[in-house]
Design a protein around this motif. Sequence first.
Motif, short mmCIF file in Angstrom:
data_model
loop_
_atom_site.label_atom_id
_atom_site.label_comp_id
_atom_site.label_asym_id
_atom_site.label_seq_id
_atom_site.Cartn_x
_atom_site.Cartn_y
_atom_site.Cartn_z
N CYS A 18 0.82 -1.21 0.00
CA CYS A 18 0.00 0.00 0.00
C CYS A 18 0.85 1.26 0.00
CB CYS A 18 -0.96 -0.02 1.19
SG CYS A 18 -2.17 -1.36 1.14
N THR A 40 -1.81 1.40 6.59
CA THR A 40 -1.74 0.54 7.78
C THR A 40 -2.13 -0.90 7.44
OG1 THR A 40 -4.04 0.90 8.50
CG2 THR A 40 -2.38 2.51 9.22
N LEU A 41 -2.62 -1.12 6.22
CA LEU A 41 -3.14 -2.44 5.84
C LEU A 41 -2.10 -3.26 5.09
CD1 LEU A 41 -6.72 -1.46 4.61
CD2 LEU A 41 -6.01 -2.22 6.89
N TYR A 42 -2.27 -4.57 5.15
CA TYR A 42 -1.38 -5.50 4.48
C TYR A 42 -1.74 -5.68 3.02
CZ TYR A 42 1.39 -9.83 3.99
OH TYR A 42 2.29 -10.77 3.59
N GLU A 70 -4.74 -4.29 -0.25
CA GLU A 70 -5.42 -3.05 -0.60
C GLU A 70 -6.83 -3.19 -1.15
OE1 GLU A 70 -4.54 -4.65 -4.51
OE2 GLU A 70 -3.62 -4.85 -2.55
N ASP A 84 -10.37 -3.05 1.02
CA ASP A 84 -10.52 -1.73 1.63
C ASP A 84 -10.83 -0.66 0.58
OD1 ASP A 84 -10.00 0.11 4.09
OD2 ASP A 84 -8.71 0.96 2.53
N HIS A 112 -3.01 -10.61 6.83
CA HIS A 112 -4.11 -10.49 5.89
C HIS A 112 -5.45 -10.44 6.64
CE1 HIS A 112 -6.89 -11.59 2.64
NE2 HIS A 112 -5.95 -11.28 1.79
N THR A 168 -5.90 -9.64 9.82
CA THR A 168 -5.94 -8.40 10.60
C THR A 168 -6.44 -7.24 9.75
OG1 THR A 168 -4.10 -9.17 11.98
CG2 THR A 168 -4.56 -6.80 11.99
N SER A 169 -5.96 -7.16 8.50
CA SER A 169 -6.40 -6.10 7.60
C SER A 169 -7.87 -6.26 7.22
CB SER A 169 -5.52 -6.09 6.34
OG SER A 169 -4.21 -5.67 6.64
N GLN A 206 -9.85 -4.85 10.04
CA GLN A 206 -9.83 -3.39 10.03
C GLN A 206 -10.80 -2.83 8.99
OE1 GLN A 206 -5.11 -3.31 10.29
NE2 GLN A 206 -5.91 -1.23 10.34
N THR A 207 -10.83 -3.46 7.82
CA THR A 207 -11.73 -3.00 6.77
C THR A 207 -13.19 -3.22 7.15
OG1 THR A 207 -10.04 -3.45 5.09
CG2 THR A 207 -12.32 -3.23 4.33
#
Length: 309
Positions: free
Chosen positions: A77, A188-190, A192, A195, A234, A236-237, A240-241
């Motif tokens: 990202c 902050t994401l692994y 893209e 999100d 992956h 965790t991201s 978050q999304t």
Amino acid sequence: MPDSVALPVVSIVALCYNHARFLPAALDSILAQSYPRLEVILVDNASTDGSLAVMRQYAQANPTWQLVEQPRNLGLCAAFNQAYRLSSGEFLIDFATDDVLLPQRVTQQVAAFQQLPPHYGMVYSDAELIDEDSRHVRFHFRRTPQGLHPRPASGYVFADVLRRYFISTPTMMMRRATLDELGGYDETLYYEDFDFWVRAARNWAFYFLDEITTQKRVHPQAMSRRAYRPGDPHLTSTIQTCRKALRLCQTPDEWVALAVRLRWEMRQAIRWGSNADAAILYELLRQTGQPQPLDWLLGQWSHLRAKAS
């Protein structure tokens, strides 16, 4: 297509990390594009396999191309964002350099954008999946008597991108104004794509172009195939999304769509033993107001297993 001077510039961000084996085919596919107004930014994200030498050769042979050499790996990202901020195109393609652009790719997608209203922020299409030896595997969309599967969606697709996976990420062409509104990718994401779909689809329409524009390389050890193992970034991201999506939902259909996604993600996390993450996903599912009795049982089970580990 109109005279080339009147055409919008398209920026191709060619992002590489250890793609030396595939780079010549990828970069040659940029050179083969029929579209005349391209801005090409090559990014080597601290490769260790000789990729940088290949990219330097292509940059030297094509003086209008920019080459960004990262001294350390920034993650996907942040590396894309750096190039996006250097770019000037009205439209952008995030191009992984193990994939291949078919020659009419840019021409077809710009033509589609030019027929669409300005609130369309992204055009995507079908892709041919190929293996590491460039052999055909299948197409992204399966063509059946009932139509394409997974069913593509056009227009305002916020609920669709929450509910199910249907977009082939490498086929996307993004409107710069859309990325500008979002501030680029979330660094902050692994990864893209999910999100981007969630945040962009809230205010922008997407369009499906029924053409095969890209060859997407599939690898035996693809990142997404490890996505639910304990500790994998992956997942965790994804969580978050989903938290962002929870804040963005506005209608009953959108809450239901997010619940479908959370339910599926929770069960995958349980399947692979990521019990703490499954418990978090259940809590998000509970907040949608859509949990079912089995969801409650799985959520409680995950919470107990996480505490015991």
